[in-house]
Motif scaffolding. Structure first.
Motif, PDB file in Angstrom:
ATOM      1  N   PRO A 156      14.377   3.418  32.787  1.00  0.00           N
ATOM      2  CA  PRO A 156      13.950   4.313  31.710  1.00  0.00           C
ATOM      3  C   PRO A 156      13.389   5.618  32.266  1.00  0.00           C
ATOM      4  CG  PRO A 156      12.470   2.427  31.895  1.00  0.00           C
ATOM      5  CD  PRO A 156      13.581   2.207  32.874  1.00  0.00           C
ATOM      6  N   ALA A 165      11.450   9.019  30.691  1.00  0.00           N
ATOM      7  CA  ALA A 165      10.849   9.625  29.504  1.00  0.00           C
ATOM      8  C   ALA A 165      10.846  11.142  29.628  1.00  0.00           C
ATOM      9  CB  ALA A 165       9.422   9.123  29.324  1.00  0.00           C
ATOM     10  N   TYR A 166      11.038  11.796  28.512  1.00  0.00           N
ATOM     11  CA  TYR A 166      10.918  13.246  28.439  1.00  0.00           C
ATOM     12  C   TYR A 166       9.962  13.555  27.302  1.00  0.00           C
ATOM     13  CZ  TYR A 166      11.830  18.105  27.451  1.00  0.00           C
ATOM     14  OH  TYR A 166      11.673  19.449  27.229  1.00  0.00           O
ATOM     15  N   ARG A 167       9.025  14.438  27.543  1.00  0.00           N
ATOM     16  CA  ARG A 167       8.059  14.807  26.520  1.00  0.00           C
ATOM     17  C   ARG A 167       7.825  16.302  26.565  1.00  0.00           C
ATOM     18  NH1 ARG A 167       2.443  15.497  26.263  1.00  0.00           N
ATOM     19  NH2 ARG A 167       2.145  14.918  28.415  1.00  0.00           N
ATOM     20  N   GLY A 169      15.663  16.561  27.164  1.00  0.00           N
ATOM     21  CA  GLY A 169      15.938  15.212  26.680  1.00  0.00           C
ATOM     22  C   GLY A 169      17.303  14.719  27.110  1.00  0.00           C
ATOM     23  N   ALA A 172      17.039  13.718  30.763  1.00  0.00           N
ATOM     24  CA  ALA A 172      16.366  12.423  30.877  1.00  0.00           C
ATOM     25  C   ALA A 172      17.321  11.285  30.525  1.00  0.00           C
ATOM     26  CB  ALA A 172      15.129  12.388  29.983  1.00  0.00           C
TER      27      ALA A 172
END
Length: 98
Positions: A30, A32-34, A17, A20
């Motif tokens: 943008p 995103a980190y998941r 995170g 990112a």
């Protein structure tokens, strides 16, 4: 004669995170980190061509990283390269030419 072993790591430990966030800040886009489950990670790695037995090693390593078990803050890397290690934000900006 005693064998010398250096432990290579920087002075900071970043998570996905944080990477990112740095990428988003430096790029202005943008990012995103998941997190994914261990099963999903293995499935994706196998789909990308890794043998299943090898792919199964990654979730354990990632879990150890998340727990901070692989955070190496020894200073050995800076000593070996003769300069301070570069912080993540600075590395990202340099890589993106930002």
């Amino acid at each position: 004669m005693r064998e010398r072993r250096d432990v290579l790591g920087g002075l900071a430990s970043e998570r996905g995170g944080e990477l990112a966030a740095e990428l988003a800040a430096a790029s202005g886009s943008p990012v995103a980190y998941r997190d994914v489950t261990a099963q999903e990670q293995v499935r994706r790695l196998v789909a990308a061509g890794l043998p299943e037995g090898f792919a199964e090693l990654f979730p354990n390593t990632d879990a150890a990283i998340a727990r901070g078990e692989l955070a190496l803050r020894t200073g050995d890397l800076a000593r070996l390269i003769g300069r301070p290690t570069v912080p993540l934000a600075e590395s990202v900006r340099a890589a993106l030419g930002a």
